[in-house]
Design an enzyme around this catalytic site. Structure first.
Site, PDB file in Angstrom:
ATOM      1  N   LYS A  62       0.854  -1.188   0.000  1.00  0.00           N
ATOM      2  CA  LYS A  62       0.000   0.000   0.000  1.00  0.00           C
ATOM      3  C   LYS A  62       0.888   1.235   0.000  1.00  0.00           C
ATOM      4  O   LYS A  62       1.565   1.517   0.991  1.00  0.00           O
ATOM      5  CB  LYS A  62      -0.913   0.059   1.222  1.00  0.00           C
ATOM      6  N   GLU A 138      10.013   0.705  10.559  1.00  0.00           N
ATOM      7  CA  GLU A 138      11.029   1.774  10.483  1.00  0.00           C
ATOM      8  C   GLU A 138      10.285   3.072  10.712  1.00  0.00           C
ATOM      9  O   GLU A 138       9.519   3.522   9.855  1.00  0.00           O
ATOM     10  CB  GLU A 138      11.736   1.746   9.121  1.00  0.00           C
ATOM     11  N   CYS A 172      13.002  10.923   7.950  1.00  0.00           N
ATOM     12  CA  CYS A 172      12.889  10.307   9.279  1.00  0.00           C
ATOM     13  C   CYS A 172      14.167  10.417  10.089  1.00  0.00           C
ATOM     14  O   CYS A 172      14.127  10.464  11.319  1.00  0.00           O
ATOM     15  CB  CYS A 172      12.473   8.842   9.152  1.00  0.00           C
ATOM     16  N   GLU A 268       9.174  15.133  16.653  1.00  0.00           N
ATOM     17  CA  GLU A 268       9.606  15.056  15.255  1.00  0.00           C
ATOM     18  C   GLU A 268       8.819  16.084  14.447  1.00  0.00           C
ATOM     19  O   GLU A 268       7.600  15.995  14.330  1.00  0.00           O
ATOM     20  CB  GLU A 268       9.391  13.655  14.698  1.00  0.00           C
TER      21      GLU A 268
END
Length: 370
Positions: A62, A138, A172, A268
């Protein structure tokens, strides 16, 4: 790279007591659900496709709802290359529907996800609530980028700049917590702010360094965190505002005098916002760098390799770059400690997550074996 591994994935012959022979087989897990993010859609598809196919699995992928076309085009190339029907399957859709269906489907044997820690927790819970499918994650990061006073300051400024602002900060492992030793702090801040203020922003199909953020939701999140930095007392050296009057463009932003407990130092941001913090000693910086729920990556700049390796060995992160940043290749494993994930992408290590290990033991003194 992974095509080269296809004939090198094998088990072991294990010596055991008695008249027995024992060996292991590495067998494909089966159907692998793969959910990828929007920030590097083609690269993330490659990271997932390669090891899964090399180990003999089939795939249900996906893509992110913001960027489905890249993966669909890769699938058209897979058909052209001659992949059999059913080996690579793509299900575009939204996370709460298509993503949830993959995470919970009883006939999917493994799921791998790259994205936020928040969604990673949901996927892991769904795998546990369904068929206990194997999980590789991850996830997010708030990576420390440590600059000692013996480093080449101009080089460190350049590398720290790209380590944060590359891909509009949508990375990331972005080095978003830049820790600079106190003796060079002011000079580093001045040079970093100047470089950020010179970064060109605009139409990504023109000659610029930075395009827009991905969507309104991400734009609002970044602007909200910039506002929190100002409200909590960080010193805004440059940027901090919307660029232009339309689109999701944000000025390259640099904060200094940042404290470890500020939101911009702990959450983040996933955008073009650099936080520069001050430190004094090596023991202090190791403790502060590790004071985070994340553990994806870190960077160290120094001319003293003994110091660099000491820091690298004590930072709880999956990747540590010394005098460079975010240098990732297909050969090098990538993944995180703590809430930055489970397992590794890339390199030989990624293959471990795509096979089942079967142990076969044979009685050599059996009449049936003669």
């Amino acid at each position: 790279y992974y095509a080269g591994w296809t004939d090198k994935i094998h088990g072991k012959t294990i010596p055991i007591d008695g008249p027995f022979m024992c060996y292991t087989r590495h067998e494909p897990i089966g159907v692998c659900g793969q959910i990828i993010p929007w920030n590097y859609p083609m690269a993330m598809a490659g990271w997932k496709f390669g090891p899964a196919l090399a180990c003999g699995n089939t795939i249900v992928m996906k893509p992110a709802e913001q960027t489905p076309l890249s993966v669909l085009h890769i699938c058209s190339l897979a058909i052209e290359a001659g992949f059999p029907p059913g080996v690579i399957n793509v299900v575009p859709g939204y996370g709460p529907t298509a993503g949830a269906a993959i995470a919970r489907h009883p006939d999917i044997d493994k799921i791998t996800f790259t994205g936020s820690t928040e969604v990673g927790k949901i996927i892991m819970a769904a795998a546990g609530d369904s068929n206990l499918k194997k999980v590789t994650l991850e996830l997010g990061g708030k990576s420390p980028h440590i600059i000692f006073d013996d480093a080449d300051i101009d080089e460190a400024v350049e590398i720290a700049h790209e380590g944060l602002f590359a891909n509009h900060g949508q990375n990331c492992c972005a080095g978003s917590r830049v820790y600079v030793q106190d003796t060079i702090y002011d000079e580093f801040v001045t040079k970093s702010a100047k470089l950020a203020s010179e970064r060109t922003v605009g139409d990504p199909f023109s000659d610029v360094q930075q395009g827009p953020q991905i969507d309104q939701e991400q734009f609002d999140k970044i602007m909200g965190l910039i506002k929190s930095g100002i409200e909590q007392g960080a010193n805004l050296k440059c940027g901090g505002k919307r660029f232009g009057t339309q689109g999701y463009f944000i000025e390259p932003t640099v904060f200094c005098d940042v404290k470890d407990d500020m939101r911009i130092a702990r959450e983040e941001i996933f955008g073009p916002v650099m936080q520069i913090l001050k430190f004094s000693t090596i023991d202090e910086i190791i403790e502060r760098a590790n004071d985070t729920q994340y553990g994806l990556a870190a960077g160290v700049h120094t001319t003293n390799m003994k110091k660099a390796l000491h820091v690298a060995n004590h930072i709880r992160a999956g990747s540590v770059w010394i005098n460079t940043y975010d240098y990732v290749t297909e050969h090098t494993p990538f993944g995180g400690y703590k809430m930055s994930g489970i397992g590794r992408e890339l390199g030989e290590y990624a293959l471990e997550h795509y096979t089942e290990i079967k142990t076969v033991t044979i009685a050599l003194d059996s009449q049936d074996a003669k």
